[in-house]
Design a protein around this motif. Structure first.
Motif, mmCIF file in Angstrom:
data_model
loop_
_atom_site.group_PDB
_atom_site.id
_atom_site.type_symbol
_atom_site.label_atom_id
_atom_site.label_comp_id
_atom_site.label_asym_id
_atom_site.label_seq_id
_atom_site.Cartn_x
_atom_site.Cartn_y
_atom_site.Cartn_z
ATOM 1 N N ASP A 340 12.911 13.737 -3.293
ATOM 2 C CA ASP A 340 11.542 13.224 -3.431
ATOM 3 C C ASP A 340 11.438 11.856 -2.764
ATOM 4 O OD1 ASP A 340 8.902 13.292 -4.324
ATOM 5 O OD2 ASP A 340 9.393 12.099 -6.096
ATOM 6 N N TYR A 341 10.295 11.599 -2.101
ATOM 7 C CA TYR A 341 10.132 10.316 -1.423
ATOM 8 C C TYR A 341 9.616 9.219 -2.339
ATOM 9 C CZ TYR A 341 5.211 11.751 -1.159
ATOM 10 O OH TYR A 341 3.948 12.160 -1.470
ATOM 11 N N GLY A 342 9.085 9.573 -3.506
ATOM 12 C CA GLY A 342 8.684 8.556 -4.471
ATOM 13 C C GLY A 342 7.419 7.820 -4.093
ATOM 14 N N VAL A 343 7.436 6.493 -4.255
ATOM 15 C CA VAL A 343 6.246 5.657 -4.014
ATOM 16 C C VAL A 343 6.117 5.410 -2.514
ATOM 17 C CG1 VAL A 343 5.081 3.483 -4.522
ATOM 18 C CG2 VAL A 343 6.506 4.577 -6.276
ATOM 19 N N GLY A 358 0.760 4.159 -4.772
ATOM 20 C CA GLY A 358 0.520 5.602 -4.705
ATOM 21 C C GLY A 358 1.836 6.308 -4.516
ATOM 22 N N SER A 359 2.027 7.432 -5.194
ATOM 23 C CA SER A 359 3.336 8.077 -5.206
ATOM 24 C C SER A 359 3.210 9.579 -4.990
ATOM 25 C CB SER A 359 4.046 7.778 -6.527
ATOM 26 O OG SER A 359 5.368 8.272 -6.535
ATOM 27 N N GLY A 387 0.831 14.544 -2.743
ATOM 28 C CA GLY A 387 1.417 13.225 -2.911
ATOM 29 C C GLY A 387 0.889 12.219 -1.905
ATOM 30 N N ILE A 388 0.909 10.944 -2.285
ATOM 31 C CA ILE A 388 0.442 9.859 -1.423
ATOM 32 C C ILE A 388 1.628 9.333 -0.623
ATOM 33 C CG2 ILE A 388 -0.551 7.534 -1.383
ATOM 34 C CD1 ILE A 388 -2.031 8.281 -3.982
ATOM 35 N N THR A 389 1.488 9.317 0.696
ATOM 36 C CA THR A 389 2.582 8.894 1.571
ATOM 37 C C THR A 389 2.369 7.505 2.163
ATOM 38 O OG1 THR A 389 1.500 10.071 3.386
ATOM 39 C CG2 THR A 389 3.245 11.238 2.188
ATOM 40 N N ARG A 390 1.105 7.093 2.374
ATOM 41 C CA ARG A 390 0.809 5.781 2.960
ATOM 42 C C ARG A 390 -0.535 5.285 2.456
ATOM 43 N NH1 ARG A 390 5.313 5.977 4.159
ATOM 44 N NH2 ARG A 390 6.383 5.444 6.108
ATOM 45 N N GLY A 391 -0.712 3.955 2.529
ATOM 46 C CA GLY A 391 -1.995 3.353 2.182
ATOM 47 C C GLY A 391 -2.199 2.091 2.989
ATOM 48 N N LEU A 392 -3.452 1.811 3.377
ATOM 49 C CA LEU A 392 -3.738 0.621 4.166
ATOM 50 C C LEU A 392 -5.182 0.189 3.944
ATOM 51 C CD1 LEU A 392 -2.620 -1.371 6.341
ATOM 52 C CD2 LEU A 392 -3.703 0.108 8.048
ATOM 53 N N ILE A 402 -5.956 6.285 2.752
ATOM 54 C CA ILE A 402 -4.822 6.918 2.082
ATOM 55 C C ILE A 402 -4.352 8.104 2.913
ATOM 56 C CG2 ILE A 402 -4.100 8.255 0.056
ATOM 57 C CD1 ILE A 402 -4.355 5.335 -0.553
ATOM 58 N N GLY A 403 -3.030 8.180 3.149
ATOM 59 C CA GLY A 403 -2.427 9.335 3.800
ATOM 60 C C GLY A 403 -1.716 10.189 2.786
ATOM 61 N N GLU A 404 -1.833 11.513 2.948
ATOM 62 C CA GLU A 404 -1.270 12.457 1.990
ATOM 63 C C GLU A 404 -0.113 13.246 2.595
ATOM 64 O OE1 GLU A 404 -4.456 14.271 -1.213
ATOM 65 O OE2 GLU A 404 -4.283 15.198 0.755
#
Length: 635
Positions: A340-343, A358-359, A387-392, A402-404
Motif C-alpha cells: 500500500d502507498y499510504g498517504v 489524503g490517503s 485512494g488519493i495519490t496527490r494533492g496541490l 486531487i489526483g486519484e
C-alpha cells in the motif's frame, strides 16, 4: 482567511494513478500527469484542464516508439505511453518530465504546443526550477543535470562526490531547489538504491549532495550525514534549511526506528543537522514544513502522517492516521507497507489549522495540529471511491486539485471561478494533428531518411515510397514458391506475380494479363494515386488549421489515414499511414512491386471503392479504453 473547500469538478480517464499536478499562475488551468503501465499501454498520461471552460484535453507526446522503448509494446501499438513523473507551471509554459527520457516544455494558450524537448540518458524522475536564478532547470534521472534555458543546448552534469568505499550503484530519487532568497542558488539532490527488497531488511544506503550554482561556476557543499537512502527532500519556505526523509543507515537512533527526518541548516558555509526525528514507518512519501510555525510533518506508507515540533525534537507531537485502504491488500506474505502507498497528499491551507492529508482510504482529512491528540481531527473534507495519490493547491489556495488512484481527478473549491454547480468535466481527445506531430518526430524522420539515402527505398512522385535499387528485404516467400532451405532473395517471383509488378509497361499493354487481372492491378494504381493526392490535401488543410482553421468534432474515433511529413527540404517516408500496398517481393534488386500481399486477393473482383472501405477503422493507438463520448475527425 479561513476557507471551506467543497467538491466542484471531477473526471476519470487518465492512464492510471495520477502522480504529478501543476497549476497555472492564475489558477484557471491545471495539468495532471499519470502512471502508464506496459501491460495496459493506455494513453491520457498527461491532460490539461481549463476551469473556465469546464474541460480537459489530452496532451500526447510523452511516449516512446518500439525503436526506443526498453520493452515491446503490447497489442502492436506504434508507441508506448510513459509515466509523467513531474509537472510544473513556469510563467506561461508547462514543464513535464517523464520516463520517456525527456523533459518537455509546452506553450499553453488555447491548446498545448511542445516548443522544446530536453533529452536525457535515462528516465527522468524529477525536476526543479529556480525561482531566484531565472532560466535554470535542474533535473534528476540516472544522474543530475543543470539546463540553462537561455541556451537549451547547454547541459551541465552536476558532480556527485561519494566516498571511494561506496560501491553500491545508486540512482537519483529527488531534487529540490532552495525557496528562501538566501538559498535561491542552492540545489539538493538525493540518491538511493534502484530497487528495494520486498521484505523489510537492513537500512538502505544512498547519497545526499548539495550544489551551489553561481553565475560562472558550480561548487559542491559537503553535508553530513550523507550516506542514507533519500526518499524525499523539502526546503523551508522561510529559512536556509531543508529536510530529508531517509533510511537510518549509520545513525544513532532507537531500535524501533525504520526511517528518519533530518533538518539541515545551511545558513553558514558548513551544514549542521539541527533536528532529527525518528519515524516508525517503513517508507516516507512526503515531508513538509509548516509555513507559519515550527512544525515538520512526514506522510508515510503506513497510512499515517507524523508531526513534530522543532523546538521539542525528542517527542512526537501527533500521529495523524487514516483508515484501511480501498485497494485490496494481501497481508499473507507481505506487511501492509509493502503493498500500500499510504498517504499520498499532505499540504497546508490558508491557516495553520488547515493541514490536509489524503490517503489510500480515499478520504481527505483536515487537521488542526495545535489541538490535543484526541481533538486534532477537524473533519473529513471529502471522500472518494479511490485512494488519493496527490494533492496541490492553486497559488491563492482557492482551489485544491486531487489526483486519484486509477486515473481520477477532482477539483475542490472555496470560491468557484465560474458556474458554482458541481459538474463532471468534459473531455476532449487531442486533435489528429497532435499525433501527426509526434509521428513526425526526429527519430522517425531520421529512420525514414536513412532508408531513402541508402537506396533501400525510393520516393515515387505519384505513388510514394517504393522499393529502391539497394533493397535488402524482407521478401514475401509465398510469392516465390520456395522449397525448404531456399533464400527468397535468390528465387524469382512466380509468373502471375511478376506480371503485376510496379515497374513495367502501362497496365493496358500487359498482354499476358487477362482483362479481369488488368482491372484489379489498375485499381491498385488508382487507389495509390488517390491516396497520394489526399495526403497533399490533408497537409494543406493542417497548415490552414495551424493558422486559425477549425476542426469538426464527431464520430467515435480519431481517424486519420493520411499522416504526412511537414518537412519540405527532404522527402520523408510516412511509417504510419495506411499507404499504397507496396509489395516486398522484388525479383531483382532493381525491381519494385505493387501488388496484393495475399495470393487469395489476387483474384479479387471488387471495385477500388470496395477495397478502400476496409481501411476505415481506427488504429489501436487511437482507441481510448474509457470509451470517449466525443472524438476529433478531420473534415
Amino acid at each position: 482567511m479561513t476557507s471551506k473547500l467543497e467538491p466542484w469538478r471531477w473526471w476519470k480517464g487518465a492512464s492510471d494513478d495520477v502522480v504529478s499536478l501543476a497549476w497555472s499562475a492564475d489558477g484557471t488551468k491545471f495539468a495532471a500527469g499519470a502512471i502508464s503501465q506496459d501491460q495496459y499501454n493506455r494513453k491520457n498520461n498527461l491532460v490539461l484542464g481549463d476551469l473556465t471552460r469546464n474541460s480537459l484535453t489530452e496532451i500526447p507526446g510523452h511516449c516512446m516508439t518500439p525503436h526506443t522503448a526498453s520493452s515491446i509494446p503490447p497489442f502492436n501499438d506504434d508507441y508506448r505511453w510513459t509515466t509523467v513523473t513531474h509537472s510544473e507551471w513556469i510563467g506561461q509554459q508547462l514543464f513535464t518530465a517523464s520516463y520517456d527520457k525527456t523533459v518537455k516544455i509546452w506553450d499553453i494558450d488555447q491548446s498545448a504546443t511542445c516548443v522544446e524537448t530536453l533529452k536525457h540518458d535515462s528516465e527522468v524522475i524529477g525536476m526543479a526550477y529556480s525561482t531566484h536564478a531565472p532560466k535554470l532547470l535542474a533535473t534528476a534521472s540516472k544522474s543530475f543535470d543543470l539546463w540553462d534555458l537561455r541556451d537549451r543546448t547547454r547541459r551541465i552534469s552536476l558532480p556527485v562526490q561519494r566516498a571511494p568505499r561506496q560501491k553500491t550503484n545508486l540512482v537519483a530519487t529527488d531534487i529540490a531547489w532552495g525557496q528562501e532568497s538566501a538559498a535561491g542558488r542552492l540545489v539538493v539532490g538525493g540518491m538511493g538504491v534502484a530497487e528495494r527488497p520486498d521484505e523489510i531488511q537492513e537500512p538502505l544506503g544512498g547519497h545526499l549532495q548539495v550544489w551551489g550554482i553561481e553565475e560562472s561556476s558550480i561548487s559542491t557543499r559537503k553535508v553530513v550525514p550523507n550516506s542514507q537512502h533519500i526518499f524525499n527532500i523539502a526546503w523551508s519556505p522561510t529559512e536556509v534549511q531543508f529536510a530529508t526523509a531517509s533510511s537510518t543507515l549509520g545513525l544513532p537512533l532507537p531500535r524501533d526506528t525504520r526511517t528518519v527526518v533530518q533538518v539541515y541548516d545551511l545558513s553558514s558555509h558548513s551544514s549542521v543537522v539541527t533536528s532529527r526525528f525518528p519515524c516508525p514507518a517503513y517508507d516516507i512519501n512526503q515531508v513538509t514544513f509548516c509555513p507559519t510555525g515550527f512544525y515538520i510533518t512526514a506522510s508515510c506508507t503506513d497510512g499515517s502522517t507524523y508531526v513534530w515540533d522543532e523546538r521539542i525534537p525528542d517527542k512526537m507531537l501527533h500521529k495523524l492516521s487514516h483508515g484501511p485502504s480501498v485497494l485490496p491488500v494481501s497481508l499473507e506474505y507481505h506487511q501492509l507497507e509493502n503493498d500500500d502507498y499510504g498517504v499520498g497528499a499532505a499540504l497546508w491551507g490558508t491557516t495553520i489549522d488547515q493541514f490536509y492529508t489524503g490517503s489510500s482510504d480515499g478520504v481527505l482529512k483536515q487537521w488542526d495540529i495545535r489541538r490535543s491528540p484526541e481533538d486534532v481531527l477537524v473533519g473529513n473534507t471529502a471522500s472518494f471511491t479511490a485512494g488519493i495519490t496527490r494533492g496541490l493547491f492553486s497559488d491563492d489556495k482557492s482551489h485544491l486539485l486531487i489526483g486519484e488512484a486509477g486515473g481520477g481527478i477532482h477539483v475542490l473549491s472555496s470560491g468557484p471561478c465560474s458556474d458554482p454547480e458541481p459538474a463532471e468535466m468534459e473531455f476532449f481527445h487531442a486533435p489528429a494533428s497532435a499525433y501527426y506531430e509526434y509521428q513526425s518526430s526526429p527519430l522517425l524522420i531520421s529512420y525514414a531518411n536513412e532508408l531513402l539515402h541508402s537506396g533501400q527505398l525510393s520516393l515515387h512522385p505519384v505513388y510514394g515510397p517504393i522499393q529502391g535499387p539497394r533493397y535488402v528485404g524482407p521478401y514475401a516467400a509465398w510469392a516465390r514458391g520456395l522449397k525448404q532451405g531456399q533464400n527468397p532473395r535468390n528465387v524469382p517471383l512466380l509468373e502471375k506475380y511478376r506480371l503485376r509488378q510496379f515497374d513495367g509497361p502501362p497496365v493496358k499493354d500487359r498482354h499476358n494479363l487477362d482483362n479481369e487481372a488488368k482491372t484489379n492491378v489498375q485499381a491498385f494504381f488508382d487507389i495509390a494515386k488517390a491516396r497520394s493526392q489526399l495526403v497533399n490535401h490533408i497537409q494543406r488543410e493542417r497548415g490552414k488549421d495551424r493558422n486559425g482553421g477549425g476542426i469538426s468534432k464527431s464520430g467515435e474515433g480519431i481517424i486519420d489515414l493520411t499522416i504526412a511529413s511537414n518537412c519540405t527540404d527532404t522527402p520523408i517516408i510516412d511509417l504510419t499511414i495506411d499507404a499504397p500496398i507496396i509489395d516486398l517481393t522484388s525479383e531483382t534488386e532493381g525491381s519494385s512491386s505493387f501488388i496484393d500481399p495475399c495470393p487469395a486477393l489476387s483474384e479479387c473482383k471488387c471495385s477500388s471503392e470496395d477495397m478502400e472501405e476496409d481501411y476505415w477503422w481506427p488504429e489501436n493507438k487511437f482507441v481510448d479504453a474509457n470509451i470517449p463520448r466525443r472524438l476529433d475527425v478531420w473534415e
